[in-house]
Scaffold this motif. Structure first.
Motif, PDB file in Angstrom:
ATOM      1  N   LEU A 111     -14.769  10.514  -5.402  1.00  9.01           N
ATOM      2  CA  LEU A 111     -15.164   9.123  -5.158  1.00  9.01           C
ATOM      3  C   LEU A 111     -13.968   8.181  -5.240  1.00  9.01           C
ATOM      4  CD1 LEU A 111     -17.354   6.952  -4.763  1.00  9.01           C
ATOM      5  CD2 LEU A 111     -17.648   6.935  -7.258  1.00  9.01           C
ATOM      6  N   ILE A 112     -13.198   8.286  -6.315  1.00  7.82           N
ATOM      7  CA  ILE A 112     -12.047   7.392  -6.491  1.00  7.82           C
ATOM      8  C   ILE A 112     -11.006   7.641  -5.415  1.00  7.82           C
ATOM      9  CG2 ILE A 112     -10.167   6.768  -8.038  1.00  7.82           C
ATOM     10  CD1 ILE A 112     -11.983   7.416 -10.385  1.00  7.82           C
ATOM     11  N   ALA A 113     -10.729   8.915  -5.110  1.00  5.64           N
ATOM     12  CA  ALA A 113      -9.716   9.234  -4.102  1.00  5.64           C
ATOM     13  C   ALA A 113     -10.124   8.746  -2.722  1.00  5.64           C
ATOM     14  CB  ALA A 113      -9.469  10.745  -4.079  1.00  5.64           C
ATOM     15  N   THR A 114     -11.399   8.868  -2.381  1.00  4.55           N
ATOM     16  CA  THR A 114     -11.876   8.412  -1.072  1.00  4.55           C
ATOM     17  C   THR A 114     -11.737   6.904  -0.939  1.00  4.55           C
ATOM     18  OG1 THR A 114     -13.443  10.250  -0.961  1.00  4.55           O
ATOM     19  CG2 THR A 114     -13.836   8.393   0.508  1.00  4.55           C
ATOM     20  N   MET A 115     -12.144   6.172  -1.956  1.00  2.00           N
ATOM     21  CA  MET A 115     -12.034   4.713  -1.899  1.00  2.00           C
ATOM     22  C   MET A 115     -10.577   4.265  -1.888  1.00  2.00           C
ATOM     23  SD  MET A 115     -15.200   3.277  -4.221  1.00  2.00           S
ATOM     24  CE  MET A 115     -14.589   3.982  -5.759  1.00  2.00           C
ATOM     25  N   ALA A 116      -9.726   4.946  -2.676  1.00  2.00           N
ATOM     26  CA  ALA A 116      -8.309   4.585  -2.706  1.00  2.00           C
ATOM     27  C   ALA A 116      -7.637   4.854  -1.365  1.00  2.00           C
ATOM     28  CB  ALA A 116      -7.603   5.352  -3.818  1.00  2.00           C
ATOM     29  N   ALA A 117      -7.909   6.011  -0.777  1.00  2.00           N
ATOM     30  CA  ALA A 117      -7.313   6.341   0.521  1.00  2.00           C
ATOM     31  C   ALA A 117      -7.815   5.393   1.609  1.00  2.00           C
ATOM     32  CB  ALA A 117      -7.645   7.789   0.885  1.00  2.00           C
ATOM     33  N   TYR A 118      -9.084   5.019   1.547  1.00  2.00           N
ATOM     34  CA  TYR A 118      -9.649   4.072   2.511  1.00  2.00           C
ATOM     35  C   TYR A 118      -8.980   2.710   2.382  1.00  2.00           C
ATOM     36  CZ  TYR A 118     -13.156   1.049   4.729  1.00  2.00           C
ATOM     37  OH  TYR A 118     -13.787   0.122   5.510  1.00  2.00           O
ATOM     38  N   ALA A 119      -8.781   2.263   1.151  1.00  2.00           N
ATOM     39  CA  ALA A 119      -8.145   0.964   0.936  1.00  2.00           C
ATOM     40  C   ALA A 119      -6.694   0.966   1.400  1.00  2.00           C
ATOM     41  CB  ALA A 119      -8.222   0.586  -0.542  1.00  2.00           C
ATOM     42  N   ILE A 120      -5.995   2.066   1.144  1.00  2.00           N
ATOM     43  CA  ILE A 120      -4.576   2.135   1.519  1.00  2.00           C
ATOM     44  C   ILE A 120      -4.396   2.273   3.020  1.00  2.00           C
ATOM     45  CG2 ILE A 120      -2.491   3.552   1.332  1.00  2.00           C
ATOM     46  CD1 ILE A 120      -3.400   4.258  -1.526  1.00  2.00           C
ATOM     47  N   THR A 121      -5.216   3.094   3.657  1.00  2.00           N
ATOM     48  CA  THR A 121      -5.003   3.460   5.058  1.00  2.00           C
ATOM     49  C   THR A 121      -5.715   2.530   6.028  1.00  2.00           C
ATOM     50  OG1 THR A 121      -4.893   5.765   4.315  1.00  2.00           O
ATOM     51  CG2 THR A 121      -5.073   5.378   6.683  1.00  2.00           C
ATOM     52  N   VAL A 122      -6.976   2.222   5.769  1.00  2.00           N
ATOM     53  CA  VAL A 122      -7.775   1.441   6.710  1.00  2.00           C
ATOM     54  C   VAL A 122      -7.704  -0.052   6.401  1.00  2.00           C
ATOM     55  CG1 VAL A 122     -10.085   1.089   7.665  1.00  2.00           C
ATOM     56  CG2 VAL A 122      -9.328   3.394   7.058  1.00  2.00           C
ATOM     57  N   LEU A 123      -7.904  -0.403   5.142  1.00  2.00           N
ATOM     58  CA  LEU A 123      -7.876  -1.825   4.770  1.00  2.00           C
ATOM     59  C   LEU A 123      -6.452  -2.357   4.630  1.00  2.00           C
ATOM     60  CD1 LEU A 123     -10.751  -1.961   2.126  1.00  2.00           C
ATOM     61  CD2 LEU A 123     -10.861  -2.294   4.607  1.00  2.00           C
ATOM     62  N   ILE A 165      -4.351  -2.610   2.018  1.00  2.00           N
ATOM     63  CA  ILE A 165      -4.258  -3.564   0.925  1.00  2.00           C
ATOM     64  C   ILE A 165      -2.793  -3.844   0.584  1.00  2.00           C
ATOM     65  CG2 ILE A 165      -6.463  -2.868  -0.051  1.00  2.00           C
ATOM     66  CD1 ILE A 165      -4.915  -1.177  -2.085  1.00  2.00           C
ATOM     67  N   PRO A 166      -2.495  -5.026   0.002  1.00  2.00           N
ATOM     68  CA  PRO A 166      -1.110  -5.337  -0.396  1.00  2.00           C
ATOM     69  C   PRO A 166      -0.583  -4.307  -1.394  1.00  2.00           C
ATOM     70  CG  PRO A 166      -2.473  -7.317  -0.457  1.00  2.00           C
ATOM     71  CD  PRO A 166      -3.408  -6.164  -0.223  1.00  2.00           C
ATOM     72  N   LEU A 167       0.644  -3.909  -1.206  1.00  2.00           N
ATOM     73  CA  LEU A 167       1.328  -2.928  -2.052  1.00  2.00           C
ATOM     74  C   LEU A 167       0.664  -1.548  -1.998  1.00  2.00           C
ATOM     75  CD1 LEU A 167       2.086  -5.069  -5.246  1.00  2.00           C
ATOM     76  CD2 LEU A 167       3.568  -4.652  -3.292  1.00  2.00           C
ATOM     77  N   GLY A 168      -0.216  -1.362  -1.014  1.00  2.00           N
ATOM     78  CA  GLY A 168      -0.872  -0.072  -0.903  1.00  2.00           C
ATOM     79  C   GLY A 168       0.100   1.051  -0.603  1.00  2.00           C
ATOM     80  N   ARG A 169       1.058   0.786   0.252  1.00  2.00           N
ATOM     81  CA  ARG A 169       2.041   1.817   0.606  1.00  2.00           C
ATOM     82  C   ARG A 169       2.917   2.163  -0.599  1.00  2.00           C
ATOM     83  NH1 ARG A 169       4.069   4.231   4.984  1.00  2.00           N
ATOM     84  NH2 ARG A 169       6.272   4.832   4.988  1.00  2.00           N
ATOM     85  N   ALA A 170       3.293   1.140  -1.372  1.00  2.00           N
ATOM     86  CA  ALA A 170       4.103   1.402  -2.571  1.00  2.00           C
ATOM     87  C   ALA A 170       3.308   2.237  -3.577  1.00  2.00           C
ATOM     88  CB  ALA A 170       4.539   0.085  -3.195  1.00  2.00           C
ATOM     89  N   PHE A 171       2.019   1.927  -3.717  1.00  2.00           N
ATOM     90  CA  PHE A 171       1.169   2.685  -4.627  1.00  2.00           C
ATOM     91  C   PHE A 171       1.050   4.132  -4.160  1.00  2.00           C
ATOM     92  CE2 PHE A 171      -3.190   4.183  -5.613  1.00  2.00           C
ATOM     93  CZ  PHE A 171      -3.072   4.245  -6.989  1.00  2.00           C
ATOM     94  N   TYR A 172       0.925   4.325  -2.852  1.00  2.00           N
ATOM     95  CA  TYR A 172       0.799   5.688  -2.320  1.00  2.00           C
ATOM     96  C   TYR A 172       2.092   6.470  -2.531  1.00  2.00           C
ATOM     97  CZ  TYR A 172       0.324   9.465   1.043  1.00  2.00           C
ATOM     98  OH  TYR A 172       0.289  10.700   1.642  1.00  2.00           O
ATOM     99  N   LEU A 173       3.228   5.839  -2.316  1.00  2.00           N
ATOM    100  CA  LEU A 173       4.506   6.518  -2.541  1.00  2.00           C
ATOM    101  C   LEU A 173       4.678   6.884  -4.011  1.00  2.00           C
ATOM    102  CD1 LEU A 173       6.893   4.415  -0.250  1.00  2.00           C
ATOM    103  CD2 LEU A 173       5.964   6.699   0.178  1.00  2.00           C
TER     104      LEU A 173
END
Length: 283
Positions: A93-105, A107-115
């Motif tokens: 659940l958490i991974a799906t929502m996080a990946a959706y927020a980073i990739t589709v939405l 979100i600010p600093l999403g790429r930094a969080f993913y790295l």
């Protein structure tokens, strides 16, 4: 008009597929032979030292019953199921929502969080054991199944987000735009548009998280002192004493431990293959 023999047509195809078929056969033998060796050892008389792949003349099938009893598998099975039910749904659940927020939405600093998450994948697993022990101890969760569930969810996040992000990268951007034009917000677009398409990716992630959690041994050994609150992998300790190891019962117990993972994989392998093919056929 000349008639071409079917065997002539099939010959080039067989030559092209030959190396692939050979690799599959080698991989199959490489995977099956150890299982056969474990089965033959598990059926040997207790107290003996099994000899390779030699099949016992009098198979001792009761060894599996004895291994189940000696290792207290019933209690550990209940504990493992409880831990899996706590870790897998929450991680997915958490991974799906996080990946959706980073990739589709986006979100600010999403790429930094993913790295940053990717960076944690490069760290050795053992390096976090001591800090985790201190944190769990400070929270008062040491020697409890909840104290094992929470760290496992955190440790699963980097790979789980990486897995689900790969799916959302392959999702057509037009779907999100169409959902937005229809008045659907981000949550509704996720639950009604993206998740139905993500079924193979989510199912395969459930499989991977199940295998990882079910086979947890080192973390359970460090954070849980009560053997009855650990995972099924902890059952293998029951066949080791200070001076010797019962090889026969150890093999029988290992097969009992592996049986649920094999069954779950066979049930979900179709979805796992679909998830891999979705990524392979992008574009």
């Amino acid at each position: 008009m000349a008639v071409v023999s079917p065997s002539v047509v099939r010959a080039p195809a067989l030559r092209r597929r030959g190396p692939g078929i050979a690799l599959i056969l080698i991989a199959g033998v490489y995977s099956i032979v150890p299982l056969v060796s474990m089965l033959s050892a598990a059926l040997a008389p207790q107290g003996t030292i099994p000899d390779g792949l030699s099949w016992p003349t009098d198979p001792q099938w009761h060894n599996f019953v004895d291994a189940w009893t000696v290792a207290n598998v019933t209690t550990l099975l209940k504990s493992s199921v409880l831990i899996v039910l706590g870790v897998v749904p929450l991680s997915v659940l958490i991974a799906t929502m996080a990946a959706y927020a980073i990739t589709v939405l986006r979100i600010p600093l999403g790429r930094a969080f993913y790295l940053l998450l990717l960076l944690t994948l490069t760290l050795p697993y053992e390096i976090v054991i001591v800090p985790l022990y201190q944190q769990v101890n400070q929270l008062g969760l040491l020697d409890s199944q909840l104290g094992l569930i929470l760290p496992l969810v955190g440790l699963n996040m980097p790979f789980a987000v990486f897995w689900m992000r790969a799916h959302f990268l392959n999702a057509p951007a037009e779907l999100t735009e169409a959902a937005s034009l229809d008045g659907a917000g981000p949550w509704r677009a996720l639950t009604h548009v993206h998740l139905p398409l993500a079924t193979p990716a989510v199912t395969s992630l459930v499989l991977l998280m199940f295998l990882s959690t079910w086979n947890t041994f080192l973390l359970a050994l460090v954070l849980v002192n009560d053997p009855n609150k650990r995972t099924m992998a902890g059952a293998l300790q029951a066949f080791q004493s200070k001076y010797s190891t019962d090889i026969v019962l150890l093999n029988a117990g290992a097969l009992l431990l592996m049986a649920p993972t094999i069954i779950v994989f066979l049930l979900l392998q179709g979805q796992f293959t679909k998830a891999l093919l979705q990524g392979a056929t992008k574009g």
